[in-house]
Design an enzyme around this catalytic site. Structure first.
Site, PDB file in Angstrom:
ATOM      1  CG  HIS A  82      -1.714   1.260   1.358  1.00 48.11           C
ATOM      2  ND1 HIS A  82      -2.900   1.424   0.669  1.00 48.11           N
ATOM      3  CD2 HIS A  82      -1.508   2.423   2.032  1.00 48.11           C
ATOM      4  CE1 HIS A  82      -3.382   2.621   0.927  1.00 48.11           C
ATOM      5  NE2 HIS A  82      -2.564   3.249   1.755  1.00 48.11           N
ATOM      6  CG  ASP A 161     -11.991   4.455   6.323  1.00 55.69           C
ATOM      7  OD1 ASP A 161     -11.387   5.126   7.186  1.00 55.69           O
ATOM      8  OD2 ASP A 161     -11.779   4.578   5.113  1.00 55.69           O
ATOM      9  CB  SER A 183      -8.383   5.586   7.996  1.00 58.93           C
ATOM     10  OG  SER A 183      -8.735   5.668   6.647  1.00 58.93           O
ATOM     11  CE  LYS A 187      -9.246   2.880   3.987  1.00 60.97           C
ATOM     12  NZ  LYS A 187      -9.252   4.208   3.460  1.00 60.97           N
TER      13      LYS A 187
HETATM   14  N1  URA Z   1      -5.881   7.364   3.278  1.00 55.73           N
HETATM   15  C1  URA Z   1      -6.844   6.698   3.932  1.00 55.73           C
HETATM   16  O1  URA Z   1      -7.348   5.687   3.456  1.00 55.73           O
HETATM   17  N2  URA Z   1      -7.248   7.168   5.136  1.00 55.73           N
HETATM   18  C2  URA Z   1      -6.740   8.280   5.698  1.00 55.73           C
HETATM   19  O2  URA Z   1      -7.142   8.640   6.776  1.00 55.73           O
HETATM   20  C3  URA Z   1      -5.733   8.964   4.998  1.00 55.73           C
HETATM   21  C4  URA Z   1      -5.321   8.471   3.788  1.00 55.73           C
END
Ligand code: URA
Length: 433
Positions: A82, A161, A183, A187
């Site tokens: 990521h 989220d 956050s 994911k």
């Molecule tokens: N990307 C995300 O998915 N969440 C955040 O809070 C900041 C960047």
């Protein structure tokens, strides 16, 4: 339990229990807690912080707010990667096929670009017919059969989220390390990959402006990943300059193809090999870093990595002829050259400005629902530390509309020149485990 008591507690800098955090996130998800109370709690968290245990618990409750994916019925190690987002970041398009060709399985859910940052999905969608919307069943089948799939989000992954992010966006509570970490990691962890490589960017084109802040964010995300049972490593990488030579969807895809064919920019290719080595070692695919690097280089040379990209594109309905011959990808009407009006060393290339300029050409989105033009963008002919003479090419602009004087001036100002020698810097500042 009352949400007012939880807000009060965090306001005074106290530590929230697992149950209190879970109560809040359940209330966010089923909308029993109103936005104004969640907003107040978000601001209290931003101001007072959260410790490692609270942040991990927040992440866990967020994961439990929706669907999760389980890859335990797929043989082999499922690896994920990521990036916190950047300009010219086509890393996943190269790293996915390359690492998969070396034996790991890549099951990746990516996002679209917004503002000055690009998104992997948009780059893939510049291929005619490429389908990013696979069902969970097809996604898993593709990962099982060819070891590589990159898709958009499927199912209801981490609905909490979506709600929290929308509120953070309008309450100035985005830039909190615990909130960003929970956050992003929720994911990632809702997907069942065993290993996660985080590319945490710093600099003007990135979320975190300084190396120190990027490291803080990385450490928090690593602790969440490790606490929740995933092998998590982070590389801290420079986003003050664009990554590689291109910015813009089809142009970046073309650069990714070149890198997979062994024709990429040296610095970008080394960045990919460094990242690939980390992923292969995380997944235990090789016994030593040297063997991992050797395999990565060999699979670029012998075409195995490029072949893997072709397999993925074919499996997801894309036109493989456009990959074999990238001149068939969307092309802009005009290509204009921008030349140096002075000589010297390139001391800065402002990535955020360039990302924004590419967006203004139509290559990115100002708002979430904007349509984008896959063909337009920028190709750099210089990088930081290069010496140029007056009249040398700095970059080419691929565009469909006439370029305004204001746009051109802003482009030229994205390059800074110095009479003094400027050292080239590594893209990766540090790797944290
Ligand atoms: N990307 C995300 O998915 N969440 C955040 O809070 C900041 C960047």
């Amino acid at each position: 339990m009352k949400i007012l008591d939880i807000i009060e507690k965090k306001k005074r800098g106290k530590i929230l229990s697992e149950d209190e955090i879970d109560f809040w996130i359940k209330g966010v998800t089923d909308e029993s807690i109103p936005d104004y109370q969640t907003s107040a709690l978000l601001m209290a968290i931003l101001l007072m912080g959260m410790n490692e245990e609270e942040t991990t618990n927040l992440c866990k409750s967020m994961i439990n707010s929706g669907d999760t994916m389980d890859f335990s019925d797929i043989d082999g190690i499922i690896a994920d990667k990521h990036s916190t987002g950047g300009v010219g970041d086509k890393t996943s398009l190269v790293l996915g096929p390359l690492v998969s060709s070396c034996g790991l399985k890549i099951a990746k859910m990516s996002g679209r670009g917004l503002g000055h940052t690009g998104g992997t999905l948009d780059k893939l969608e510049s291929i005619s017919g490429f389908n990013i919307f696979l069902s969970e069943e097809d996604f898993k089948r593709q990962v099982r059969e060819i070891g590589l799939a990159i898709i958009g989000q499927t199912g209801e992954l981490v609905p909490a989220d979506k709600k929290l992010y929308a509120l953070r966006d309008v309450t100035a509570t985005v830039d909190s390390i615990p909130l960003i970490s929970a956050s992003i990691m929720s994911k990632k962890l809702a997907l069942g990959s065993q290993t996660i490589l985080l590319d945490v960017k710093y600099g003007e084109g990135a979320f975190m402006h300084t190396v120190e802040d990027a490291k803080k964010l990385a450490r928090t995300m690593i602790s969440i990943g490790n606490n929740l049972g995933r092998n998590t490593v982070a590389m801290i990488s420079d986003m003050n300059s664009p990554l590689g030579r291109t910015i813009g969807n089809a142009l970046e895809l073309t650069e990714a193809i070149e890198a997979l064919r062994g024709e990429g920019q040296k610095e970008f290719t080394e960045f990919i090999i460094d990242a690939g080595e980390i992923m292969l070692m995380q997944g235990g695919a090789y016994n030593s870093k040297e063997e991992a690097r050797k395999a990565l280089r060999e699979n670029i040379k012998n075409g195995a990595a490029f072949e893997k990209l072709l397999e993925m594109v074919k499996a997801q309905g894309g036109d493989v002829e456009e990959i074999k011959d990238p001149s068939k990808l969307p092309k802009a009407k005009y290509v204009s050259e921008i030349k140096a009006k002075e000589g010297g060393y390139i001391s800065k290339i402002h990535s955020q400005k360039l990302g924004r300029l590419s967006m203004l050409l139509g290559g990115g989105r100002e708002k979430k629902d904007d349509k984008i033009n896959y063909a337009v963008g920028l190709v750099m002919d210089v990088m930081k530390g290069d010496k140029v003479e007056k009249g040398d090419l700095l970059c080419t602009v691929h565009h469909d509309k006439e370029l305004s004087d204001e746009w051109l001036e802003s482009l030229y100002k994205s390059f800074e020149f110095s009479k003094d020698y400027v050292e080239k810097e590594n893209i990766i500042e540090e790797v944290l485990k």
